[in-house]
Design a protein around this motif. Sequence first.
Motif, PDB file in Angstrom:
ATOM      1  N   UNK A 151     -12.115  12.467  -5.607  1.00 57.49           N
ATOM      2  CA  UNK A 151     -12.465  12.338  -7.009  1.00 57.49           C
ATOM      3  C   UNK A 151     -13.957  12.200  -7.247  1.00 57.49           C
ATOM      4  N   UNK A 152     -14.745  11.939  -6.195  1.00 52.12           N
ATOM      5  CA  UNK A 152     -16.179  11.785  -6.386  1.00 52.12           C
ATOM      6  C   UNK A 152     -16.892  13.108  -6.565  1.00 52.12           C
ATOM      7  N   UNK A 153     -16.211  14.193  -6.370  1.00 58.69           N
ATOM      8  CA  UNK A 153     -16.845  15.502  -6.483  1.00 58.69           C
ATOM      9  C   UNK A 153     -16.807  15.971  -7.938  1.00 58.69           C
ATOM     10  N   UNK A 154     -17.488  15.218  -8.810  1.00 57.94           N
ATOM     11  CA  UNK A 154     -17.453  15.526 -10.231  1.00 57.94           C
ATOM     12  C   UNK A 154     -18.471  16.590 -10.582  1.00 57.94           C
ATOM     13  N   UNK A 155     -19.616  16.502  -9.949  1.00 57.23           N
ATOM     14  CA  UNK A 155     -20.687  17.434 -10.290  1.00 57.23           C
ATOM     15  C   UNK A 155     -20.907  18.431  -9.162  1.00 57.23           C
ATOM     16  N   UNK A 156     -19.812  18.919  -8.615  1.00 59.11           N
ATOM     17  CA  UNK A 156     -19.961  19.837  -7.507  1.00 59.11           C
ATOM     18  C   UNK A 156     -20.214  21.245  -7.998  1.00 59.11           C
ATOM     19  N   UNK A 157     -20.461  22.116  -7.038  1.00 65.18           N
ATOM     20  CA  UNK A 157     -20.596  23.528  -7.359  1.00 65.18           C
ATOM     21  C   UNK A 157     -19.280  24.056  -7.894  1.00 65.18           C
ATOM     22  N   UNK A 158     -19.296  25.156  -8.625  1.00 68.48           N
ATOM     23  CA  UNK A 158     -18.044  25.749  -9.089  1.00 68.48           C
ATOM     24  C   UNK A 158     -17.159  26.093  -7.915  1.00 68.48           C
ATOM     25  N   UNK A 159     -15.845  26.091  -8.121  1.00 68.47           N
ATOM     26  CA  UNK A 159     -14.947  26.445  -7.035  1.00 68.47           C
ATOM     27  C   UNK A 159     -15.227  27.843  -6.510  1.00 68.47           C
ATOM     28  N   UNK A 160     -14.783  28.054  -5.259  1.00 67.26           N
ATOM     29  CA  UNK A 160     -15.025  29.357  -4.646  1.00 67.26           C
ATOM     30  C   UNK A 160     -14.508  30.473  -5.537  1.00 67.26           C
ATOM     31  N   UNK A 161     -15.374  31.429  -5.859  1.00 65.61           N
ATOM     32  CA  UNK A 161     -14.991  32.512  -6.743  1.00 65.61           C
ATOM     33  C   UNK A 161     -14.056  33.465  -6.025  1.00 65.61           C
ATOM     34  N   UNK A 162     -13.099  33.954  -6.729  1.00 63.91           N
ATOM     35  CA  UNK A 162     -12.156  34.892  -6.137  1.00 63.91           C
ATOM     36  C   UNK A 162     -11.668  35.846  -7.201  1.00 63.91           C
ATOM     37  N   UNK A 163     -11.459  37.059  -6.829  1.00 69.71           N
ATOM     38  CA  UNK A 163     -10.952  38.063  -7.744  1.00 69.71           C
ATOM     39  C   UNK A 163      -9.449  37.941  -7.843  1.00 69.71           C
ATOM     40  N   UNK A 164      -8.899  38.648  -8.852  1.00 70.28           N
ATOM     41  CA  UNK A 164      -7.452  38.631  -9.015  1.00 70.28           C
ATOM     42  C   UNK A 164      -6.764  39.220  -7.786  1.00 70.28           C
ATOM     43  N   UNK A 165      -7.357  40.258  -7.211  1.00 70.92           N
ATOM     44  CA  UNK A 165      -6.756  40.875  -6.028  1.00 70.92           C
ATOM     45  C   UNK A 165      -6.767  39.926  -4.842  1.00 70.92           C
TER      46      UNK A 165
END
Length: 369
Positions: A8-22
Amino acid sequence: MLLEQTTSHTVKELPPLKSTDSADAKVTWTLVLLVLLLIATMLLSMGIGAVPIGVSEIGSLILHSLGWTSATEVTEAKAMVFWVIRLPRVVLAVLVGAGLGIAGAALQGLFRNPVADAGLIGVTSGASLFAILIMMLNAQYWSMINEYGGAYVLSLGAFVGAALTTFLVYQLSKLAGDGSAAMILLIGIAINALVGSITGLMTYLANEQQLRSMTFWSLGSLGGANWTSVIAIAPFVLASTVGLPMLGKSLNLLVLGESQAKALGVNIIGLRRMVIVLATLGVGASVAVAGSIGFVGLVVPHIIRNIIGPDHRNLLIGSALGGALVLAIADTISRTIVAPAELPIGIVTALLGSPFFMYILWKQKTKRI
Protein backbone atom coordinates in the motif's frame (compact mmCIF):
# COMPACT_ATOMS: atom_id res chain seq x y z
CA MET A 1 -0.23 -5.72 8.37
CA LEU A 2 3.25 -6.10 6.92
CA LEU A 3 1.80 -7.30 3.62
CA GLU A 4 -0.45 -4.25 3.52
CA GLN A 5 2.47 -1.94 4.27
CA THR A 6 4.54 -3.54 1.54
CA THR A 7 1.90 -3.08 -1.13
CA SER A 8 0.00 0.00 0.00
CA HIS A 9 2.97 2.36 0.30
CA THR A 10 3.34 2.51 -3.46
CA VAL A 11 0.99 5.48 -3.80
CA LYS A 12 3.13 7.68 -5.96
CA GLU A 13 4.69 5.02 -8.09
CA LEU A 14 5.22 4.99 -11.80
CA PRO A 15 2.22 4.04 -13.93
CA PRO A 16 1.64 0.32 -14.23
CA LEU A 17 3.45 -1.55 -16.96
CA LYS A 18 1.88 -0.50 -20.24
CA SER A 19 0.41 -3.24 -22.34
CA THR A 20 -1.59 -3.39 -25.51
CA ASP A 21 -4.90 -5.16 -25.88
CA SER A 22 -3.17 -7.92 -27.84
CA ALA A 23 -0.60 -8.40 -25.07
CA ASP A 24 -3.35 -8.58 -22.46
CA ALA A 25 -5.20 -11.09 -24.57
CA LYS A 26 -2.02 -13.15 -24.95
CA VAL A 27 -1.56 -13.23 -21.17
CA THR A 28 -5.19 -14.21 -20.60
CA TRP A 29 -5.16 -16.95 -23.19
CA THR A 30 -1.84 -18.27 -21.92
CA LEU A 31 -3.16 -18.57 -18.37
CA VAL A 32 -6.37 -20.19 -19.63
CA LEU A 33 -4.31 -22.63 -21.73
CA LEU A 34 -2.17 -23.50 -18.71
CA VAL A 35 -5.30 -24.24 -16.67
CA LEU A 36 -6.74 -26.45 -19.42
CA LEU A 37 -3.43 -28.29 -19.88
CA LEU A 38 -3.19 -28.81 -16.13
CA ILE A 39 -6.69 -30.28 -15.98
CA ALA A 40 -5.95 -32.55 -18.96
CA THR A 41 -2.67 -33.69 -17.39
CA MET A 42 -4.39 -34.42 -14.08
CA LEU A 43 -7.02 -36.54 -15.82
CA LEU A 44 -4.33 -38.38 -17.79
CA SER A 45 -2.26 -38.99 -14.68
CA MET A 46 -5.26 -40.26 -12.70
CA GLY A 47 -6.12 -42.69 -15.50
CA ILE A 48 -2.70 -44.16 -16.29
CA GLY A 49 -1.31 -47.03 -14.26
CA ALA A 50 -1.49 -50.73 -13.55
CA VAL A 51 -5.25 -50.28 -13.13
CA PRO A 52 -6.37 -48.03 -16.03
CA ILE A 53 -9.27 -45.70 -15.30
CA GLY A 54 -11.09 -43.97 -18.15
CA VAL A 55 -12.09 -40.30 -18.18
CA SER A 56 -15.77 -41.26 -18.11
CA GLU A 57 -15.13 -43.45 -15.07
CA ILE A 58 -13.31 -40.61 -13.33
CA GLY A 59 -16.25 -38.31 -14.05
CA SER A 60 -18.69 -40.94 -12.77
CA LEU A 61 -16.75 -41.35 -9.52
CA ILE A 62 -16.58 -37.60 -8.90
CA LEU A 63 -20.25 -37.01 -9.72
CA HIS A 64 -21.27 -39.89 -7.48
CA SER A 65 -19.20 -38.55 -4.58
CA LEU A 66 -20.86 -35.14 -5.00
CA GLY A 67 -24.29 -36.78 -4.86
CA TRP A 68 -25.22 -35.77 -8.41
CA THR A 69 -25.70 -39.40 -9.46
CA SER A 70 -27.28 -42.14 -7.39
CA ALA A 71 -25.03 -44.97 -8.59
CA THR A 72 -21.81 -45.66 -10.48
CA GLU A 73 -20.80 -48.60 -12.64
CA VAL A 74 -17.11 -48.26 -11.72
CA THR A 75 -15.79 -51.29 -9.85
CA GLU A 76 -14.91 -51.00 -6.18
CA ALA A 77 -11.25 -51.80 -6.92
CA LYS A 78 -10.97 -48.93 -9.39
CA ALA A 79 -12.76 -46.59 -7.00
CA MET A 80 -10.31 -47.51 -4.24
CA VAL A 81 -7.31 -46.95 -6.51
CA PHE A 82 -8.69 -43.59 -7.62
CA TRP A 83 -9.61 -42.16 -4.20
CA VAL A 84 -6.78 -43.60 -2.11
CA ILE A 85 -3.80 -43.67 -4.51
CA ARG A 86 -4.20 -41.68 -7.72
CA LEU A 87 -6.14 -38.57 -6.73
CA PRO A 88 -4.13 -37.61 -3.60
CA ARG A 89 -0.89 -38.15 -5.52
CA VAL A 90 -1.99 -35.91 -8.40
CA VAL A 91 -3.24 -33.22 -6.02
CA LEU A 92 0.04 -33.38 -4.08
CA ALA A 93 2.02 -33.02 -7.33
CA VAL A 94 -0.03 -29.94 -8.25
CA LEU A 95 0.50 -28.36 -4.82
CA VAL A 96 4.24 -29.07 -4.73
CA GLY A 97 4.76 -27.87 -8.29
CA ALA A 98 2.79 -24.68 -7.69
CA GLY A 99 4.75 -23.94 -4.52
CA LEU A 100 8.11 -24.46 -6.22
CA GLY A 101 7.18 -22.53 -9.36
CA ILE A 102 5.80 -19.40 -7.71
CA ALA A 103 8.60 -19.31 -5.12
CA GLY A 104 11.21 -19.45 -7.87
CA ALA A 105 9.59 -16.58 -9.79
CA ALA A 106 9.27 -14.45 -6.65
CA LEU A 107 12.88 -15.01 -5.56
CA GLN A 108 14.17 -14.25 -9.07
CA GLY A 109 12.26 -10.98 -8.94
CA LEU A 110 13.43 -10.15 -5.42
CA PHE A 111 17.12 -10.77 -6.15
CA ARG A 112 16.82 -9.50 -9.74
CA ASN A 113 18.69 -12.66 -10.70
CA PRO A 114 17.33 -15.05 -13.35
CA VAL A 115 19.15 -18.04 -11.83
CA ALA A 116 17.95 -17.50 -8.26
CA ASP A 117 15.87 -20.18 -6.59
CA ALA A 118 15.02 -21.47 -3.13
CA GLY A 119 18.30 -23.36 -2.92
CA LEU A 120 20.24 -20.09 -2.78
CA ILE A 121 18.70 -19.03 0.55
CA GLY A 122 19.07 -22.38 2.27
CA VAL A 123 15.55 -23.79 2.05
CA THR A 124 16.45 -27.03 0.29
CA SER A 125 19.75 -27.62 2.07
CA GLY A 126 18.24 -26.97 5.49
CA ALA A 127 15.37 -29.35 4.84
CA SER A 128 17.78 -32.02 3.62
CA LEU A 129 20.05 -31.64 6.65
CA PHE A 130 17.25 -32.05 9.18
CA ALA A 131 15.69 -34.94 7.27
CA ILE A 132 19.02 -36.77 7.21
CA LEU A 133 19.55 -35.96 10.88
CA ILE A 134 16.27 -37.69 11.75
CA MET A 135 17.20 -40.68 9.58
CA MET A 136 20.55 -40.95 11.36
CA LEU A 137 19.20 -40.66 14.89
CA ASN A 138 16.45 -43.15 14.07
CA ALA A 139 13.32 -43.85 16.07
CA GLN A 140 15.12 -45.20 19.15
CA TYR A 141 16.30 -41.69 20.03
CA TRP A 142 13.03 -40.11 18.97
CA SER A 143 10.61 -42.52 20.65
CA MET A 144 8.38 -39.80 22.07
CA ILE A 145 8.30 -37.75 18.87
CA ASN A 146 7.80 -40.88 16.81
CA GLU A 147 4.95 -41.99 19.06
CA TYR A 148 3.00 -38.78 18.47
CA GLY A 149 4.25 -37.88 15.02
CA GLY A 150 4.52 -41.31 13.44
CA ALA A 151 5.38 -41.14 9.76
CA TYR A 152 5.26 -37.32 9.78
CA VAL A 153 8.37 -36.83 11.91
CA LEU A 154 10.53 -36.69 8.78
CA SER A 155 8.28 -34.14 7.08
CA LEU A 156 8.08 -31.99 10.20
CA GLY A 157 11.85 -32.09 10.65
CA ALA A 158 12.46 -31.12 7.03
CA PHE A 159 10.09 -28.17 7.27
CA VAL A 160 11.67 -26.96 10.53
CA GLY A 161 15.12 -27.27 8.95
CA ALA A 162 14.07 -25.22 5.93
CA ALA A 163 12.58 -22.49 8.11
CA LEU A 164 15.52 -22.31 10.54
CA THR A 165 18.16 -22.21 7.79
CA THR A 166 16.33 -19.46 5.94
CA PHE A 167 15.91 -17.48 9.17
CA LEU A 168 19.64 -17.89 9.91
CA VAL A 169 20.57 -16.64 6.43
CA TYR A 170 18.34 -13.59 6.80
CA GLN A 171 19.58 -12.69 10.31
CA LEU A 172 23.25 -13.11 9.37
CA SER A 173 22.74 -10.91 6.31
CA LYS A 174 21.57 -8.11 8.61
CA LEU A 175 24.44 -8.63 11.05
CA ALA A 176 27.09 -8.80 8.32
CA GLY A 177 25.68 -5.92 6.31
CA ASP A 178 22.47 -4.10 5.53
CA GLY A 179 20.39 -7.18 4.75
CA SER A 180 20.39 -6.36 1.04
CA ALA A 181 19.56 -8.92 -1.62
CA ALA A 182 23.24 -9.24 -2.56
CA MET A 183 24.22 -9.88 1.06
CA ILE A 184 21.46 -12.48 1.45
CA LEU A 185 22.78 -14.31 -1.61
CA LEU A 186 26.36 -14.26 -0.29
CA ILE A 187 25.34 -15.48 3.17
CA GLY A 188 23.11 -18.08 1.54
CA ILE A 189 26.02 -19.46 -0.47
CA ALA A 190 28.14 -19.70 2.69
CA ILE A 191 25.39 -21.38 4.72
CA ASN A 192 24.65 -23.79 1.89
CA ALA A 193 28.32 -24.78 1.82
CA LEU A 194 28.35 -25.30 5.59
CA VAL A 195 25.12 -27.29 5.62
CA GLY A 196 26.30 -29.31 2.63
CA SER A 197 29.52 -30.28 4.43
CA ILE A 198 27.57 -31.40 7.51
CA THR A 199 25.18 -33.37 5.31
CA GLY A 200 28.15 -34.98 3.55
CA LEU A 201 29.70 -35.96 6.89
CA MET A 202 26.45 -37.55 8.06
CA THR A 203 26.13 -39.39 4.75
CA TYR A 204 29.66 -40.72 5.20
CA LEU A 205 28.79 -42.04 8.68
CA ALA A 206 25.50 -43.63 7.59
CA ASN A 207 25.02 -47.36 7.27
CA GLU A 208 23.74 -49.02 4.10
CA GLN A 209 20.04 -48.80 4.97
CA GLN A 210 20.29 -45.18 6.09
CA LEU A 211 22.29 -44.27 2.99
CA ARG A 212 19.63 -45.81 0.77
CA SER A 213 16.87 -43.81 2.51
CA MET A 214 18.89 -40.60 2.30
CA THR A 215 19.61 -41.04 -1.40
CA PHE A 216 16.00 -41.81 -2.29
CA TRP A 217 14.69 -38.86 -0.25
CA SER A 218 17.25 -36.45 -1.73
CA LEU A 219 16.14 -37.40 -5.26
CA GLY A 220 12.49 -36.62 -4.50
CA SER A 221 9.39 -38.77 -4.68
CA LEU A 222 5.62 -38.51 -4.38
CA GLY A 223 5.26 -42.24 -3.74
CA GLY A 224 4.04 -41.75 -0.18
CA ALA A 225 1.26 -39.35 -1.13
CA ASN A 226 -1.98 -39.56 0.85
CA TRP A 227 -4.73 -37.20 1.90
CA THR A 228 -3.02 -36.46 5.20
CA SER A 229 0.11 -35.17 3.45
CA VAL A 230 -2.06 -33.16 1.04
CA ILE A 231 -3.93 -31.52 3.91
CA ALA A 232 -0.66 -30.94 5.78
CA ILE A 233 1.00 -28.85 3.07
CA ALA A 234 -2.09 -27.26 1.49
CA PRO A 235 -2.30 -24.28 3.92
CA PHE A 236 1.38 -23.42 3.44
CA VAL A 237 1.30 -23.67 -0.35
CA LEU A 238 -1.99 -21.76 -0.56
CA ALA A 239 -0.57 -19.01 1.65
CA SER A 240 2.37 -18.75 -0.74
CA THR A 241 0.32 -18.83 -3.95
CA VAL A 242 -2.18 -16.28 -2.63
CA GLY A 243 0.23 -13.95 -0.86
CA LEU A 244 3.04 -13.66 -3.42
CA PRO A 245 0.90 -12.34 -6.33
CA MET A 246 -0.22 -9.53 -4.02
CA LEU A 247 3.41 -8.37 -4.02
CA GLY A 248 3.62 -8.34 -7.82
CA LYS A 249 3.39 -4.55 -8.19
CA SER A 250 6.20 -3.98 -5.68
CA LEU A 251 8.38 -6.58 -7.40
CA ASN A 252 7.79 -4.78 -10.70
CA LEU A 253 9.09 -1.54 -9.20
CA LEU A 254 12.05 -3.35 -7.67
CA VAL A 255 13.31 -4.05 -11.19
CA LEU A 256 14.30 -0.36 -11.32
CA GLY A 257 16.68 -0.93 -8.40
CA GLU A 258 16.28 -0.78 -4.64
CA SER A 259 16.93 2.98 -4.38
CA GLN A 260 14.45 3.80 -7.14
CA ALA A 261 11.83 1.44 -5.73
CA LYS A 262 12.26 2.95 -2.26
CA ALA A 263 11.87 6.45 -3.68
CA LEU A 264 8.61 5.32 -5.28
CA GLY A 265 7.26 4.19 -1.93
CA VAL A 266 8.14 0.49 -1.78
CA ASN A 267 8.92 -0.82 1.69
CA ILE A 268 12.08 -2.71 0.67
CA ILE A 269 12.69 -4.41 4.02
CA GLY A 270 9.06 -5.45 4.34
CA LEU A 271 8.94 -6.68 0.75
CA ARG A 272 12.13 -8.70 1.17
CA ARG A 273 10.88 -10.26 4.40
CA MET A 274 7.48 -11.14 3.00
CA VAL A 275 8.84 -12.71 -0.18
CA ILE A 276 11.34 -14.83 1.75
CA VAL A 277 8.76 -15.93 4.35
CA LEU A 278 6.09 -16.82 1.78
CA ALA A 279 8.59 -18.58 -0.50
CA THR A 280 9.93 -20.56 2.44
CA LEU A 281 6.42 -21.60 3.45
CA GLY A 282 5.68 -23.04 0.02
CA VAL A 283 9.06 -24.60 -0.72
CA GLY A 284 9.70 -25.83 2.82
CA ALA A 285 6.38 -27.64 2.98
CA SER A 286 6.89 -29.07 -0.51
CA VAL A 287 10.38 -30.35 0.23
CA ALA A 288 9.17 -31.79 3.53
CA VAL A 289 6.69 -34.17 1.87
CA ALA A 290 8.33 -34.75 -1.52
CA GLY A 291 12.07 -34.47 -0.91
CA SER A 292 14.46 -32.39 -2.95
CA ILE A 293 13.10 -31.63 -6.43
CA GLY A 294 15.28 -29.43 -8.58
CA PHE A 295 14.87 -27.20 -11.64
CA VAL A 296 11.11 -26.60 -11.29
CA GLY A 297 11.56 -23.28 -9.50
CA LEU A 298 14.43 -22.37 -11.81
CA VAL A 299 13.20 -23.28 -15.30
CA VAL A 300 9.43 -22.74 -15.10
CA PRO A 301 9.65 -18.96 -14.39
CA HIS A 302 11.98 -18.62 -17.39
CA ILE A 303 9.49 -20.33 -19.67
CA ILE A 304 6.54 -18.29 -18.42
CA ARG A 305 8.51 -15.03 -18.57
CA ASN A 306 9.41 -15.65 -22.21
CA ILE A 307 5.75 -16.26 -23.05
CA ILE A 308 3.81 -13.61 -21.09
CA GLY A 309 6.49 -11.08 -20.20
CA PRO A 310 8.13 -9.86 -16.97
CA ASP A 311 5.06 -8.38 -15.23
CA HIS A 312 5.11 -10.17 -11.86
CA ARG A 313 1.37 -9.78 -11.42
CA ASN A 314 0.96 -12.28 -14.25
CA LEU A 315 4.31 -14.04 -13.99
CA LEU A 316 3.73 -15.32 -10.46
CA ILE A 317 0.33 -16.80 -11.30
CA GLY A 318 1.66 -18.31 -14.52
CA SER A 319 4.66 -19.81 -12.70
CA ALA A 320 2.38 -21.47 -10.15
CA LEU A 321 0.28 -23.01 -12.93
CA GLY A 322 3.38 -23.93 -14.94
CA GLY A 323 5.09 -25.52 -11.95
CA ALA A 324 1.98 -27.58 -11.18
CA LEU A 325 1.77 -28.69 -14.82
CA VAL A 326 5.46 -29.64 -15.09
CA LEU A 327 5.50 -31.61 -11.85
CA ALA A 328 2.27 -33.42 -12.70
CA ILE A 329 3.81 -34.49 -16.02
CA ALA A 330 7.12 -35.44 -14.36
CA ASP A 331 5.34 -37.51 -11.71
CA THR A 332 3.32 -39.36 -14.36
CA ILE A 333 6.55 -40.19 -16.19
CA SER A 334 8.38 -41.21 -13.01
CA ARG A 335 5.79 -43.80 -11.97
CA THR A 336 5.10 -45.26 -15.42
CA ILE A 337 8.35 -45.23 -17.40
CA VAL A 338 9.98 -48.07 -15.38
CA ALA A 339 6.79 -49.67 -14.01
CA PRO A 340 6.27 -51.55 -11.75
CA ALA A 341 9.27 -49.78 -10.20
CA GLU A 342 9.30 -46.01 -9.71
CA LEU A 343 11.92 -43.53 -10.89
CA PRO A 344 12.64 -40.69 -8.41
CA ILE A 345 10.91 -37.57 -9.64
CA GLY A 346 14.02 -35.44 -9.05
CA ILE A 347 15.81 -37.39 -11.78
CA VAL A 348 12.97 -36.72 -14.22
CA THR A 349 12.86 -32.97 -13.48
CA ALA A 350 16.65 -32.76 -13.85
CA LEU A 351 16.60 -34.64 -17.17
CA LEU A 352 13.82 -32.39 -18.46
CA GLY A 353 14.99 -29.14 -16.89
CA SER A 354 18.75 -29.00 -17.32
CA PRO A 355 18.85 -29.20 -21.16
CA PHE A 356 16.06 -26.65 -21.41
CA PHE A 357 17.81 -24.30 -18.98
CA MET A 358 21.03 -24.55 -21.01
CA TYR A 359 19.01 -23.75 -24.13
CA ILE A 360 17.55 -20.64 -22.43
CA LEU A 361 21.02 -19.42 -21.47
CA TRP A 362 22.30 -20.02 -25.00
CA LYS A 363 19.32 -18.17 -26.47
CA GLN A 364 19.87 -15.19 -24.18
CA LYS A 365 23.54 -15.07 -25.16
CA THR A 366 22.72 -15.08 -28.89
CA LYS A 367 20.31 -12.19 -28.34
CA ARG A 368 23.09 -10.09 -26.83
CA ILE A 369 25.46 -10.75 -29.73
